[in-house]
Motif scaffolding. Structure first.
Motif, short mmCIF file in Angstrom:
data_model
loop_
_atom_site.label_atom_id
_atom_site.label_comp_id
_atom_site.label_asym_id
_atom_site.label_seq_id
_atom_site.Cartn_x
_atom_site.Cartn_y
_atom_site.Cartn_z
N THR A 61 -1.89 -1.19 -3.73
CA THR A 61 -2.97 -0.40 -3.56
C THR A 61 -2.48 1.28 -3.55
O THR A 61 -1.46 1.50 -2.80
CB THR A 61 -4.04 -0.52 -2.43
OG1 THR A 61 -4.31 -2.00 -2.47
CG2 THR A 61 -5.02 0.16 -2.04
N THR A 67 0.99 -1.25 -0.09
CA THR A 67 0.04 -0.11 0.13
C THR A 67 0.70 1.30 0.01
O THR A 67 1.85 1.48 0.90
CB THR A 67 -0.86 -0.16 1.27
OG1 THR A 67 -1.78 -0.95 1.40
CG2 THR A 67 -1.78 1.23 1.19
N ARG A 117 -4.86 -1.53 -7.76
CA ARG A 117 -6.00 -0.49 -7.60
C ARG A 117 -5.46 1.02 -7.32
O ARG A 117 -4.47 1.24 -6.34
CB ARG A 117 -6.90 -0.97 -6.24
CG ARG A 117 -7.54 -2.11 -6.40
CD ARG A 117 -8.43 -2.41 -5.29
NE ARG A 117 -9.07 -3.45 -5.23
CZ ARG A 117 -8.80 -4.69 -4.89
NH1 ARG A 117 -7.53 -4.79 -4.34
NH2 ARG A 117 -9.19 -5.89 -5.00
#
Ligand SMILES: Nc1ncnc2c1ncn2[C@@H]1O[C@H](COP(=O)(O)OP(=O)(O)O)[C@@H](O)[C@H]1O
Ligand SMILES: [Mg+2]
Lengths: 311, 240
Positions: free
Chosen positions: A164, A134, A192
């Protein structure tokens, strides 16, 4: 406040659990720029990191048959407004090992920060790795992040990679992942990303299904708004009998955003099969109408749909 | 004054007249069944009432609470209390059933609404409203979400399609619960036995209402298939 404390605060702010670093049964590695702030190896997991003239070089080895219940935590950051962080990682999971990695890359105040990651990941036969990364690049759009990984997955092995970056700005992102899967191996790559302002997003992910019955999925979920742009390339090769691959790309475009998707599928064995689907454009009209029929304004409806696909 | 009044609405796409001078009214807290075979214009009428993009009457007007709404946007009509469940409910990635039922009212407990629609909350609340749900499950969740909204007018477009006979009871329960909440319901169906739960019914044929009245009367007329045999003379000739 020292650098570790500052980074941990930023880590906590981006959803990280600070307690894991104090836990003696959890392996970790924390670095600010080219300074290693903390690292811990545990039984069956070697973590070695060194500061080199050009950056940080880290090696992680998970011994044969070791199946970790606690994930290994990696936290890389640049706390200053300007800086460079070059990381090279060498990860090996020996036969039948199983481990999850949770990586946080945090650049909270970045105005001019370059972060590169060069990872070589070897997953031996029967081993399984889950890698979740992330990113938080702050609000200025001043980060250039270039994550690269070359992954080999042995027979009956598995690699699940997740990337992410959905809060704050992106800056410039160029992902380049290359995975090769042997017999019966399973590979899943999910990315994402939400781009704003003049962010540019480039994602190139390649899965080569080299062994019989290997399976691969490349799933990309991207939203771009303002002037942001995204170019997504998903490549899957089916080179052995029974190999099954799928490329699934969805991009939502708002405002003056620009998005493109380039699915490349290549099959060299008549018993392999690779499929792809791509949906690029504004938010789906029927979905919008459904949410508005449930009482949301058009703005709220777009927000719910975009958050949903980036979840 | 009826809650919903459709006055002489026509809807034409190119040369095709899909609705032709259609008149219909729905009273406050009334369940009104709209019966018609495939392709008679039921869904088109639903979209015109809800205000879907591209669906504006080419003639006539639609009044809600006495106010003309047929040029308003879909979310403006939703704010007035008009909602609709599509014949084929839409799927969403990354939205849980619990979130879907509480989109507008986050404080709401969604469990009783799922139960009413015949779904066990413990099994469904954390599921996603995506492709992993079966058609029947998705349909029940849609009905539960409409019930939870407590609209003034709920349009159900063939709520019984894709639902097995044994589960029809759940669908009927939801419709009755809507009515008990004070919602008016426009119940679109092609099955006369569903129409029988309504307070009133109308039959649509080729874009116009051909018969209105008690559900028993309209169902009997529908079942007799008179309207379908009236070919080129136009349905109005077949009025009972
Ligand atoms: N946008 C459109 N353009 C042309 N024809 C349409 C359009 N929408 C619906 N129709 C036609 O209008 C008729 C009524 O459709 P619909 O309202 O969906 O019927 P029902 O819901 O009663 O089955 C059908 O013949 C259908 O093919
Ligand atoms: Mg229909």
């Amino acid at each position: 406040m020292d650098a570790l404390e500052q980074l941990m605060q930023a880590f906590g702010n981006t959803g990280g659990d600070r307690a894991v670093l104090a836990d003696s049964s959890t392996a970790h590695l924390v670095a600010d720029g080219h300074t290693i702030l903390s690292s811990r190896a545990i039984e069956g997991v070697e973590v070695e990191a060194q500061e080199t003239p050009s950056g940080i070089s880290a090696t992680v080895r998970v011994r044969q048959g070791v199946r970790l219940t606690n994930p290994v935590h990696l936290c890389f950051g640049v706390l200053h407004k300007k800086g460079t962080q070059n990381i090279s990682m060498d990860v090996r999971l020996e036969k039948n090992a199983s481990v999850s990695f949770i990586a946080h890359c945090i650049f909270p105040d970045a105005e001019q920060v370059i972060h590169t990651m060069d990872a070589v990941i070897a997953i031996e036969d029967g081993a399984e790795m889950h890698y979740s990364e992330t990113h938080f690049h702050g609000l200025h759009g001043g980060v250039e992040a270039i994550p690269k990984a070359v992954v080999s997955v042995g027979k009956n092995g598995g690699y699940l990679g997740e990337f992410t970056l959905v809060t704050g700005r992106v800056g410039r992102l160029a992902i380049d992942y290359d995975v090769e899967a042997q017999e019966n191996a399973v590979v899943e790559l999910t990315a994402r990303v939400f781009g704003h302002g003049n962010d540019t997003i480039q994602i190139k992910e390649k899965v080569v299904l080299a062994g019989e019955n290997a399976r691969g999925l490349i799933k990309t979920r991207v939203a771009v708004e303002d002037e942001a742009s995204a170019e997504i390339t998903g490549i899957t090769e089916g080179n052995a009998a029974g190999a099954r691959g799928h490329v699934d790309c969805m991009e939502i475009v708002k405002d003056n955003g620009v998005a493109s998707a380039i699915p490349i599928v290549r099959v060299t064995n008549s018993l392999a099969k690779v499929t792809h689907e791509a949906a690029i454009g504004s938010v789906d009209k029927r979905q919008m109408e459904t949410l508005m029929l449930h009482g949301l304004t058009p703005e709220e409806a777009v927000d719910v749909i975009v958050k949903g696909i980036l979840r | 004054m009826p809650l919903l009044e459709i006055k002489g609405v026509s809807f034409q796409v190119g040369a095709a007249k899909i609705l032709d001078d259609l008149c219909l009214s729905v009273e406050e807290a009334e369940v009104h069944a709209l019966l018609g075979t495939n392709g008679t214009g039921k869904s088109t009428l639903a979209y015109l009432i809800a205000g879907c993009e591209g669906y504006r009457p080419t003639a006539g007007s639609i009044l809600f609470d006495g106010r003309a709404i047929h040029t308003s946007k879909i979310h403006e009509r939703a704010q007035l209390g008009i909602t609709m469940a599509w014949q084929e409910p839409v799927r969403f990635e990354g939205i849980s059933v619990a979130q879907y039922l509480t989109l507008k009212n986050r404080a709401l407990d969604p469990a009783p609404y799922l139960e009413m629609a015949g779904l066990q909350p413990a099994r469904y609340l954390t599921r996603m409203v995506d492709r992993s749900l079966s058609g029947g499950e998705r349909k029940r969740i849609e009905l539960a979400s409409i019930l939870a909204l407590r609209p003034r007018l709920a349009i159900f477009d063939e709520p019984d399609s894709g639902i097995d006979m044994l589960s029809l009871r759940d669908i009927i329960n939801v419709i009755n619960a809507c009515k008990e909440n004070g919602s008016a319901v426009l119940l679109i169906t092609h099955r006369e036995e569903i129409a029988l739960i309504a307070d009133r019914a109308s039959q649509i044929c080729r874009g116009g209402i051909v018969c209105s009245g008690s559900p028993e009367k309209v169902a009997a007329y529908y079942k007799s298939r008179q309207c379908l045999t009236c070919d080129t003379e136009g349905c109005a000739d077949g009025r009972p």
